[in-house]
Design an enzyme around this catalytic site. Structure first.
Site, PDB file in Angstrom:
ATOM      1  CD  GLU A  71      -2.637   1.551   0.163  1.00  0.00           C
ATOM      2  OE1 GLU A  71      -2.574   2.625  -0.059  1.00  0.00           O
ATOM      3  OE2 GLU A  71      -3.416   0.543  -0.255  1.00  0.00           O
ATOM      4  CG  ASN A 100       4.064   3.673  -6.574  1.00  0.00           C
ATOM      5  OD1 ASN A 100       3.327   2.803  -7.072  1.00  0.00           O
ATOM      6  ND2 ASN A 100       4.388   4.818  -6.869  1.00  0.00           N
ATOM      7  CG  ASP A 122      -8.327   5.416  -8.371  1.00  0.00           C
ATOM      8  OD1 ASP A 122      -9.081   5.691  -9.163  1.00  0.00           O
ATOM      9  OD2 ASP A 122      -7.792   6.339  -7.384  1.00  0.00           O
ATOM     10  CE  LYS A 126     -11.234  13.893 -14.892  1.00  0.00           C
ATOM     11  NZ  LYS A 126     -10.563  15.209 -14.114  1.00  0.00           N
ATOM     12  CG  ASP A 158     -17.407  -0.644  -7.329  1.00  0.00           C
ATOM     13  OD1 ASP A 158     -16.009  -0.694  -7.210  1.00  0.00           O
ATOM     14  OD2 ASP A 158     -17.816   0.040  -7.413  1.00  0.00           O
ATOM     15  CB  THR A 199     -12.027  -5.583   0.273  1.00  0.00           C
ATOM     16  OG1 THR A 199     -13.122  -4.873  -0.619  1.00  0.00           O
ATOM     17  CG2 THR A 199     -11.322  -6.894  -0.679  1.00  0.00           C
ATOM     18  CE1 TYR A 201     -13.559   2.472  -0.823  1.00  0.00           C
ATOM     19  CE2 TYR A 201     -11.597   1.123  -1.049  1.00  0.00           C
ATOM     20  CZ  TYR A 201     -12.111   2.444  -0.837  1.00  0.00           C
ATOM     21  OH  TYR A 201     -11.681   3.695  -0.692  1.00  0.00           O
ATOM     22  CD  GLU A 202     -16.202  -8.765  -1.966  1.00  0.00           C
ATOM     23  OE1 GLU A 202     -16.664  -9.926  -2.330  1.00  0.00           O
ATOM     24  OE2 GLU A 202     -14.834  -8.799  -1.633  1.00  0.00           O
TER      25      GLU A 202
END
Length: 219
Positions: A71, A100, A122, A126, A158, A199, A201-202
């Site tokens: 991370e 990174n 992420d 764009k 997602d 996770t 987010y999941e």
């Protein structure tokens, strides 16, 4: 998502350098990662671990595998590592890299990592930011450089657009998968959801009724 800074994070990471490896040390560790674990066993790497719920869950569920969570955000890696440490102490099969994911081949030798996980990365929607997506061709080249022949990348998201983009990116790079290796609604598939570790987010997206897309692609 960028997390608000935690005043304790920097000091905590410095005090727990046995479980959180900074970028300079990670580069120096190339070819020697097994020495940081209690046992020599396959290493699985998650790039973009966030607050660490997935990598901790996997390490607890699979003691026969060594896990590394990578991370770039200081606050996120500190939260992840401290949560793990506070819950179970120093797990013999879990370490973290504060670094990174771009240039992962500078940390690991060919075949030193057995599998790569990308979870809810992420989407960088764009077009001018396409090269920042973790499934962009330059990242795939890095993953291939550290995985064994026919190594596997497992990807969950997602974001339908990112999922479709990633499948095309994988295919253009020459990666392959079977119909059993992907799903457009993970939690509606009783077979594919078996053994799934969620996770943060999941769980949020599931609560909103959003489908989770998943693919396992091989070089």
């Amino acid at each position: 998502m960028h997390l608000r800074s935690k005043p304790w994070a920097s000091d905590w990471l410095a005090e727990h350098s046995d479980i959180v490896i900074d970028q300079d040390r990670a580069t120096a560790q190339i070819g020697q990662w097994q020495s940081l674990f209690d046992q020599e066993q396959p290493i699985h790497l998650e790039i973009g671990s966030g607050k660490g719920q997935f990598i901790l869950g996997m390490a607890l569920a699979h003691p026969e595998i060594n896990y590394i969570g990578m991370e770039i955000q200081e606050t996120a890696i500190a939260i992840a590592a401290r949560k793990s440490f506070d819950q179970v102490g120093t797990l013999p099969n879990l370490r973290y890299i504060y670094g990174n994911g771009n240039g992962v081949e500078t940390y690991f030798e060919k075949g030193e990592v057995s599998k790569v996980y990308l979870n809810f990365s992420d989407p960088w929607p764009k077009k001018r930011h396409e090269s920042r997506r973790l499934t962009y061709k330059s990242f795939l080249k890095s993953y291939e450089a550290v995985l064994p022949e026919h190594g596997e990348v497992e990807f969950k998201t997602d974001n339908r657009h990112l999922f479709e983009y990633s499948m095309v990116s994988f295919m253009d790079y020459g990666m392959r998968w079977t119909p059993e290796d992907y799903t457009l609604d993970l939690h509606a598939d009783e077979d594919k959801v078996q053994g799934n570790v969620e996770t943060e987010y999941e769980q949020k997206f599931m609560a909103k009724g959003q489908p989770i897309y998943k693919i396992k692609a091989h070089f």
